[in-house]
Design a protein around this motif. Sequence first.
Motif: not given
Length: 446
Positions: A228-237, A258-261
């Motif tokens: 459960f990631s906090r990185h929503g902006a494209l480049a940082e994600a 491993l899924l990153i969401m």
Amino acid sequence: MSTPPRQIRLAAHFPGVNSTTVWSDPAAGSQIDFASFRHLAETAERGRFDFFFLAEGLRLREHQGKIFDLDVVGRPDTLTVLAALAAVTTHLGLAGTLSATFNEPYELARQLASLDHLSAGRAAWNVVTSSDAFTGENFRRGGYLDHADRYERAAAFVRTARELWDSPFDSAADPDGGVGAFRHHDRFFDIEGEFSVPRSPQGHPVVIQAGDSEQGREFAAAAADIVFSRHGALAEAQAFYSDVKARLTRHGRTPEELLIMPGVTFVLGDTAEEAAERATRIRYQQVSGPGAISFLEQVWGRDLSGYDPDGPLPDVDPDPGNTAITRGRVRHTRDPLAVARRWREIAEAGKLSIRDLIVEVTARQTFVGTPGQVADALQEHVSAGACDGFILVPHLTPGGLDEFVDKVVPLLQERGALRAEYAGATLRENLGLPPVPGRAAAEGVS
């Protein structure tokens, strides 16, 4: 022949402790009435989402010694709510946030295995840690756990839980063992006995993890099924996605395991301009005047109640040593003096008031636009290697997801980027995760 689009994984987040849910909106409902949980879960299942994600707080958070009244101030026990939702849903995964600091492996493994049976294989566990002594006061051990130990205990906890979930399988193959016999000894746990729940439909409930530190990323690569990631902006994600996926090989895992969401928000409108105007209106609902002062006080470490939220930033500098002004909330600011300098520059350049500044620097809506534009952006993130899907965090409870399911989901389904029907029987199958082997693999944090 054109390549089919990557499938987007979706989850619905029911907020637990936050000040972003807009309780003042006439459409807002209760965060403790079961009808609210049921509405969001049924909407998510109608949209063919993978799972319902329930956040949790173990103590009411305080600011200046008082409960902040615009924050969510508690709700029923997570596992109780998820068990009730198992009876009114058929395919939707049921994920709960449960602490590896203030629980014990046998009890929690038993509860999660029971939920997996009751839901026919749809249970998931968001593993969180806490070294917060304020929260720990609610528990027998209090705040004993040092900050540096929290991921070590969490890794040991997950290893132990997996051993317990495997023990019925292992014991059945061992005529000298008891039914579900287990024995585990390490620095944190010294337990043995017989696990009382049969092997569950998924083998192991799906494990979710949300840490972003170096330890957190390594823990995710070793032990999690979903981040459960906090990185929503494209480049940082993209950077986060690449980093965490690259760590998997040294734990004997493949990228598919491993899924990153990331947790994301959305605002829709009939036009891009309408959506942008609506997004601004929502942000100012989320950040009230008192809320802006409260947020500033967390960084300044001072009582700023005498300041006008529609006025300029305080001319006094932060007090870096006062970290107790807010309790029960993670403090992300390591250098408040540096933050204050940067915020002064932003406020001066934009001629921003305190409230304007807090709206500017705190999390904004991730996807804003028409349904078509939002669908395009979701697909772009997945195809560009920024994530495998999204955990949607609506700003309204319980109907905040309705518009997305009615307007964006059909577009994604038409494009072949989102399932039209569930294909699997369990959450693990619907997520496309590999089945659990007969015995738990050795896991840890390096």
